[in-house]
Design a protein around this motif. Structure first.
Motif: not given
Length: 217
Positions: A118-120, A122, A161-165, A169
């Motif tokens: 999911n390309n997240k 961490y 935890v990052g959210n690329t969308e 965080k």
């Protein structure tokens, strides 16, 4: 007060769980395997600081004195020079060897993990505190989370935890878990170990068991 420290920490940025024992009192709502087949983890930075520090440090902003650094006498400037790596052209002394073997220290480890499914991203921030240089020479070393910030052999962690969308965080604070160092060579910068912990999301009633965390360098 602990929440205040955590907020300040992130403003600066912009368990032996095994077959024999468990530290979980109530099972969390979710589980994340840090060694999943789509996960890649690397150690971003390490530091050893004097004193007992209960909150993991983001080493993107280096600490004032990192005891993993080296000191040598420079013949040209006629003064001691401190550098990150061991000097290859002259004798050097690691700063950790210059303090008393019973002096309290804290070992900070920053990791970055990417889940390709999911390309997240961490960001994982660990601290081992309530230890001394003498303890680091007695491997394996096991540390466990304790609500008492001054407990000996204490482990703690924070995960972002990052959210690329949406670029938001999620932040999780350790409430239970442990870390075991099976190998540590501070002079060569090598280590091996593992960690597991339950993280409670700040601001929301959500818990995650982060399991199979690996420390390899």
């Amino acid at each position: 007060m602990r929440l205040i420290y955590i907020v300040l920490f992130f403003n600066i940025i912009s368990w032996e769980v095994g077959s024999q024992a468990t530290l979980i009192s109530t099972f969390p709502t979710d589980t994340f395997d840090l060694s999943c087949s789509t996960c890649t983890t690397k150690i971003r930075a390490m530091a050893i600081a004097r004193g007992q520090q209960s909150i993991p440090i983001n080493l993107d902003k280096p600490i004032k004195v990192n005891l993993l650094h080296w000191k040598y006498y420079d013949d040209i400037s006629k003064e001691d020079v401190t550098m990150e790596e061991r000097p290859s052209w002259t004798e050097g002394t690691q700063l950790l060897d210059l303090i008393e073997v019973e002096e309290p220290i804290s070992f900070h480890i920053n990791l970055e993990m990417i889940d390709s499914s999911n390309n997240k991203p961490y960001r994982i921030f660990l601290v081992i505190s309530g230890i001394t240089p003498k303890n680091l020479r007695s491997i394996p070393l096991e540390t466990t989370f304790d609500a008492d910030t001054y407990a000996i052999f204490r482990f703690s962690a924070i995960v972002q935890v990052g959210n690329t969308e949406n670029q938001e965080k999620e932040t999780y604070d350790c409430i239970e878990g442990n870390c075991i160092l099976e190998k540590l060579d501070t002079k060569a910068g090598q280590m091996r170990g593992y960690f597991n912990f339950i993280g409670s999301r700040i601001g929301i009633e959500k818990k995650i068991l982060f399991t199979n965390g690996q420390l390899k360098q």
